[in-house]
Design a protein around this motif. Structure first.
Motif, PDB file in Angstrom:
ATOM      1  N   ILE A   1       0.844  -1.377   0.032  1.00  0.00           N
ATOM      2  CA  ILE A   1      -0.013  -0.009   0.215  1.00  0.00           C
ATOM      3  C   ILE A   1       0.966   1.219  -0.080  1.00  0.00           C
ATOM      4  O   ILE A   1       0.360   2.457  -0.497  1.00  0.00           O
ATOM      5  N   ILE A   2       2.106   1.308   0.441  1.00  0.00           N
ATOM      6  CA  ILE A   2       3.114   2.551   0.696  1.00  0.00           C
ATOM      7  C   ILE A   2       4.080   2.271  -0.511  1.00  0.00           C
ATOM      8  O   ILE A   2       5.096   2.972  -0.294  1.00  0.00           O
ATOM      9  N   ARG A   3       3.924   1.400  -1.308  1.00  0.00           N
ATOM     10  CA  ARG A   3       4.889   1.317  -2.341  1.00  0.00           C
ATOM     11  C   ARG A   3       5.010   2.489  -3.351  1.00  0.00           C
ATOM     12  O   ARG A   3       4.063   2.542  -3.644  1.00  0.00           O
ATOM     13  N   HIS A   4       6.528   2.771  -3.675  1.00  0.00           N
ATOM     14  CA  HIS A   4       6.431   4.126  -4.473  1.00  0.00           C
ATOM     15  C   HIS A   4       6.697   3.338  -5.978  1.00  0.00           C
ATOM     16  O   HIS A   4       7.926   2.519  -6.004  1.00  0.00           O
ATOM     17  N   PRO A   5       6.286   3.822  -7.104  1.00  0.00           N
ATOM     18  CA  PRO A   5       6.512   3.278  -8.434  1.00  0.00           C
ATOM     19  C   PRO A   5       7.822   3.471  -8.743  1.00  0.00           C
ATOM     20  O   PRO A   5       8.470   3.155  -9.665  1.00  0.00           O
ATOM     21  N   ASP A   6       8.840   4.600  -8.286  1.00  0.00           N
ATOM     22  CA  ASP A   6      10.230   4.787  -8.473  1.00  0.00           C
ATOM     23  C   ASP A   6      11.030   3.824  -8.215  1.00  0.00           C
ATOM     24  O   ASP A   6      12.219   3.640  -8.359  1.00  0.00           O
ATOM     25  N   MET A   7      10.722   2.870  -7.208  1.00  0.00           N
ATOM     26  CA  MET A   7      11.547   1.899  -6.663  1.00  0.00           C
ATOM     27  C   MET A   7      11.941   1.061  -7.750  1.00  0.00           C
ATOM     28  O   MET A   7      10.951   0.297  -8.164  1.00  0.00           O
ATOM     29  N   PRO A   8      13.027   0.392  -7.838  1.00  0.00           N
ATOM     30  CA  PRO A   8      13.383  -0.598  -8.809  1.00  0.00           C
ATOM     31  C   PRO A   8      12.835  -1.841  -8.159  1.00  0.00           C
ATOM     32  O   PRO A   8      12.907  -2.128  -7.090  1.00  0.00           O
ATOM     33  N   LYS A   9      12.480  -2.814  -8.925  1.00  0.00           N
ATOM     34  CA  LYS A   9      11.887  -4.140  -8.650  1.00  0.00           C
ATOM     35  C   LYS A   9      12.960  -4.808  -8.029  1.00  0.00           C
ATOM     36  O   LYS A   9      12.913  -5.916  -7.313  1.00  0.00           O
ATOM     37  N   ALA A  10      14.399  -4.601  -8.666  1.00  0.00           N
ATOM     38  CA  ALA A  10      15.382  -5.408  -8.089  1.00  0.00           C
ATOM     39  C   ALA A  10      15.533  -5.524  -6.794  1.00  0.00           C
ATOM     40  O   ALA A  10      16.194  -6.572  -6.064  1.00  0.00           O
ATOM     41  N   VAL A  11      15.203  -4.516  -6.101  1.00  0.00           N
ATOM     42  CA  VAL A  11      15.472  -4.346  -4.613  1.00  0.00           C
ATOM     43  C   VAL A  11      14.574  -5.174  -3.832  1.00  0.00           C
ATOM     44  O   VAL A  11      15.024  -5.786  -2.975  1.00  0.00           O
ATOM     45  N   PHE A  12      13.223  -5.364  -4.373  1.00  0.00           N
ATOM     46  CA  PHE A  12      12.343  -6.115  -3.722  1.00  0.00           C
ATOM     47  C   PHE A  12      12.621  -7.670  -3.847  1.00  0.00           C
ATOM     48  O   PHE A  12      12.484  -8.698  -2.984  1.00  0.00           O
ATOM     49  N   TRP A  13      13.262  -7.963  -5.243  1.00  0.00           N
ATOM     50  CA  TRP A  13      13.803  -9.253  -5.243  1.00  0.00           C
ATOM     51  C   TRP A  13      14.829  -9.914  -4.538  1.00  0.00           C
ATOM     52  O   TRP A  13      14.876 -10.894  -3.938  1.00  0.00           O
TER      53      TRP A  13
ATOM     54  N   TYR B   1      19.252   4.302  -8.404  1.00  0.00           N
ATOM     55  CA  TYR B   1      17.980   3.695  -8.394  1.00  0.00           C
ATOM     56  C   TYR B   1      17.103   4.127  -9.725  1.00  0.00           C
ATOM     57  O   TYR B   1      16.294   3.718 -10.514  1.00  0.00           O
ATOM     58  N   ILE B   2      17.360   5.620  -9.910  1.00  0.00           N
ATOM     59  CA  ILE B   2      16.660   6.360 -10.919  1.00  0.00           C
ATOM     60  C   ILE B   2      17.493   5.579 -12.326  1.00  0.00           C
ATOM     61  O   ILE B   2      16.383   5.266 -13.216  1.00  0.00           O
ATOM     62  N   ALA B   3      18.547   5.438 -12.311  1.00  0.00           N
ATOM     63  CA  ALA B   3      19.322   4.649 -13.532  1.00  0.00           C
ATOM     64  C   ALA B   3      18.636   3.309 -13.834  1.00  0.00           C
ATOM     65  O   ALA B   3      18.245   2.753 -14.948  1.00  0.00           O
ATOM     66  N   LEU B   4      18.497   2.408 -12.681  1.00  0.00           N
ATOM     67  CA  LEU B   4      17.956   1.072 -12.663  1.00  0.00           C
ATOM     68  C   LEU B   4      16.637   0.898 -13.198  1.00  0.00           C
ATOM     69  O   LEU B   4      15.972   0.442 -13.831  1.00  0.00           O
ATOM     70  N   ARG B   5      15.776   1.910 -12.843  1.00  0.00           N
ATOM     71  CA  ARG B   5      14.161   2.070 -12.984  1.00  0.00           C
ATOM     72  C   ARG B   5      13.987   2.321 -14.398  1.00  0.00           C
ATOM     73  O   ARG B   5      13.215   1.698 -15.187  1.00  0.00           O
ATOM     74  N   LYS B   6      15.055   3.248 -15.032  1.00  0.00           N
ATOM     75  CA  LYS B   6      14.836   3.359 -16.330  1.00  0.00           C
ATOM     76  C   LYS B   6      15.006   2.190 -17.170  1.00  0.00           C
ATOM     77  O   LYS B   6      14.623   2.036 -18.248  1.00  0.00           O
ATOM     78  N   ILE B   7      16.224   1.304 -16.940  1.00  0.00           N
ATOM     79  CA  ILE B   7      16.524   0.065 -17.478  1.00  0.00           C
ATOM     80  C   ILE B   7      15.216  -0.898 -17.543  1.00  0.00           C
ATOM     81  O   ILE B   7      14.802  -1.390 -18.269  1.00  0.00           O
ATOM     82  N   GLU B   8      14.399  -0.984 -16.297  1.00  0.00           N
ATOM     83  CA  GLU B   8      13.343  -1.807 -16.062  1.00  0.00           C
ATOM     84  C   GLU B   8      12.255  -1.330 -16.812  1.00  0.00           C
ATOM     85  O   GLU B   8      11.432  -2.152 -17.277  1.00  0.00           O
TER      86      GLU B   8
ATOM     87  N   TYR C   1      17.861   0.628   0.916  1.00  0.00           N
ATOM     88  CA  TYR C   1      17.253   1.957   0.951  1.00  0.00           C
ATOM     89  C   TYR C   1      15.834   1.900   0.142  1.00  0.00           C
ATOM     90  O   TYR C   1      15.817   1.042  -0.769  1.00  0.00           O
ATOM     91  N   VAL C   2      14.844   2.516   0.660  1.00  0.00           N
ATOM     92  CA  VAL C   2      13.585   2.337   0.126  1.00  0.00           C
ATOM     93  C   VAL C   2      12.896   3.744  -0.043  1.00  0.00           C
ATOM     94  O   VAL C   2      13.064   4.507   1.053  1.00  0.00           O
ATOM     95  N   LYS C   3      12.307   4.115  -1.078  1.00  0.00           N
ATOM     96  CA  LYS C   3      11.521   5.421  -1.464  1.00  0.00           C
ATOM     97  C   LYS C   3      10.025   4.719  -1.176  1.00  0.00           C
ATOM     98  O   LYS C   3       9.500   3.858  -1.995  1.00  0.00           O
ATOM     99  N   ASN C   4       8.995   5.534  -0.265  1.00  0.00           N
ATOM    100  CA  ASN C   4       7.904   5.218   0.046  1.00  0.00           C
ATOM    101  C   ASN C   4       6.877   6.080  -0.445  1.00  0.00           C
ATOM    102  O   ASN C   4       7.451   7.252  -0.626  1.00  0.00           O
ATOM    103  N   ARG C   5       5.681   5.642  -0.628  1.00  0.00           N
ATOM    104  CA  ARG C   5       4.884   6.727  -1.034  1.00  0.00           C
ATOM    105  C   ARG C   5       3.441   6.826  -0.113  1.00  0.00           C
ATOM    106  O   ARG C   5       2.982   5.871   0.385  1.00  0.00           O
ATOM    107  N   ALA C   6       3.460   8.160   0.443  1.00  0.00           N
ATOM    108  CA  ALA C   6       2.351   8.271   1.481  1.00  0.00           C
ATOM    109  C   ALA C   6       0.829   8.281   0.711  1.00  0.00           C
ATOM    110  O   ALA C   6       0.941   8.299  -0.397  1.00  0.00           O
ATOM    111  N   LYS C   7      -0.394   8.240   1.519  1.00  0.00           N
ATOM    112  CA  LYS C   7      -1.361   8.171   1.063  1.00  0.00           C
ATOM    113  C   LYS C   7      -1.694   9.730   0.002  1.00  0.00           C
ATOM    114  O   LYS C   7      -2.598   9.204  -0.801  1.00  0.00           O
ATOM    115  N   ASP C   8      -1.183  10.751   0.429  1.00  0.00           N
ATOM    116  CA  ASP C   8      -1.239  11.746  -0.171  1.00  0.00           C
ATOM    117  C   ASP C   8      -0.746  12.120  -1.531  1.00  0.00           C
ATOM    118  O   ASP C   8      -0.718  12.962  -2.222  1.00  0.00           O
ATOM    119  N   GLY C   9       0.181  10.760  -2.016  1.00  0.00           N
ATOM    120  CA  GLY C   9       1.078  11.016  -2.896  1.00  0.00           C
ATOM    121  C   GLY C   9       2.521  11.410  -2.850  1.00  0.00           C
ATOM    122  O   GLY C   9       3.490  11.150  -3.757  1.00  0.00           O
TER     123      GLY C   9
END
Length: 424
Positions: free
Chosen positions: A77-89, A147-154, A104-112
């Motif tokens: 529910i608090i996952r941020h779309p900027d997070m690479p899937k690699a980290v969760f794997w 993370y930004i670079a890896l998310r672009k690759i993903e 390191y993790v970037k989370n998303r609050a309810k208000d975005g």
């Protein structure tokens, strides 16, 4: 194989999550970031499927969700779309094997809005416990760019989470980390140091001295690799000696004997070299593990102390959560202490390997002296033989010098282990 699936709840079980980790001022906070203080730590507990069972008030407040919106909901529910899937794997692969992990993790609050944390996830009976702190080291800023670079690759290449994790691990190696365990141990310890400075707290002697152990272990590994490279660079000497002995005929018989002796010693060195490299690596890995365990115990202890002052939430009883936190802190403190003993054992084993290497080096010296004597008795126009004998001498010197430096690293490790035990 791990249980990762892109759409599963378990994959998103905890969306929070030396090396170039130099502390500095905290990154500037954007208006799109949920504020929380360095003295605030928070935790959440989930079941094995990542369903939120409880947490503390900081977790609830920073996420901006009401407790009714958090409890019994998947942690994604608090996952941020900027997070690479690699980290969760990597997270899931590690904790499913029964080991703690940090990231390191970037989370998303309810208000975005978003918020960054360094999260430590540990297995407990019936699920997982995650404790988090606010990151502020310069490594944090480096990781954000990675993370930004890896998310672009993903997004563009659509690699599987496992392949994306391999890309991340490769990048960490380029940054100077042997593996993810070395990275997360260094990252957590440096975030603790950075946080203590932000809060004007005295240096934590346990974390600081474990970092010194890591530094000494890296020196040990570097010197071990130098010896290995020297060995690889001189593997041609026995063959070349045999070739020259054959060219000299009867006059080269003694050189043939020397070549045979050196070939035998080189074969023993090859066997020992593999053991030598493995022993050095095991020492470093054990120290990384000890650093992460000690740092984890430190943060878990602080979270427990903070949570003790809170009013109960709508989740499980506060008493139960205190038991979980305190048991975790005690368990990881014990594991860190056991890790020190294991480091001592690994160092003793490594020193035995070094002793065997010294004996082989002494044998090389006898062979080199014999070669110099024989070269002196042969036709001086044959200049390649002296060069080969000189190569042998350089190899011997490289091993001897490397072993001396390794001995210094071993002593530094032993000293710091004693110091940590005295402080504990």
């Amino acid at each position: 194989m791990n249980a990762y699936t892109e759409d599963s709840d378990t994959e998103l079980l905890n969306p929070e999550f030396s090396s170039p980790a130099i502390t500095g001022p905290p990154p500037s906070q954007s208006s799109n970031e949920v504020p929380f203080s360095f003295d605030e730590l928070f935790f959440s507990r989930t079941d094995e499927k990542g369903i939120i069972l409880s947490g503390n008030s900081v977790f609830q407040r920073v996420s901006i969700y009401a407790w009714d919106e958090l409890l019994n909901k998947p942690h994604k529910i608090i996952r941020h779309p900027d997070m690479p899937k690699a980290v969760f794997w990597l997270l899931w692969d590690t904790i499913k094997s029964g080991h703690p992990v940090g990231a390191y993790v970037k989370n998303r609050a309810k208000d975005g809005r978003h918020y960054w944390v360094f999260a430590i996830v540990t297995p407990i009976d019936g699920g997982f416990l995650s404790v988090r702190l606010k990151p502020s080291s310069s490594l944090f800023r480096t990781v954000k760019n990675e993370y930004i670079a890896l998310r672009k690759i993903e997004t563009s290449d659509h690699p599987t989470p496992e392949k994306s994790a391999k890309i991340l691990l490769s990048r960490l190696q380029n940054l100077g980390y042997r593996d993810y365990n070395a990275f997360m141990a260094s990252a957590l310890s440096h975030e603790i140091i950075a946080r203590d400075r932000q809060l004007k707290k005295p240096e934590d002697p346990s974390v600081a001295n474990f970092n010194k152990l890591v530094e000494s272990a890296q020196h040990l590994l570097d010197h071990t690799k130098q010896i290995f490279r020297a060995y690889e660079g001189h593997r041609h000497v026995p063959l070349n000696l045999r070739v020259h002995a054959a060219q000299l005929g009867e006059t080269g018989a003694a050189i043939g004997v020397i070549s045979s002796n050196y070939t035998t010693i080189a074969a023993e060195l090859q066997d020992k070299m593999t053991q030598f490299m493995e022993s050095g690596t095991h020492v470093a890995q054990t120290i990384d593990n000890g650093l992460f365990l000690a740092s984890t115990a430190r943060i878990q202890g602080e979270v427990a102390s903070i949570f003790k002052q809170e009013a109960p939430n709508k989740g499980a009883s506060q008493e139960k959560e205190m038991v979980n936190l305190e048991q975790q802190q005690q368990a990881y403190s014990h594991k860190a202490a056991q890790g020190l003993k294991e480091i001592s054992v690994k160092i003793s084993q490594f020193k035995e390997t070094c002793l065997e290497m010294r004996k082989l080096t002494a044998s090389l010296e006898v062979t080199r002296v014999m070669g110099k004597i024989q070269c002196a008795s042969l036709d001086a126009s044959n200049s390649s033989l002296p060069n080969l004998i000189n190569d042998l001498g350089q190899f011997q010197d490289a091993i001897s010098d490397g072993l001396k430096l390794i001995d210094q690293a071993n002593k530094a490790i032993e000293y710091n282990i004693d110091y940590i035990l005295e402080c504990s």
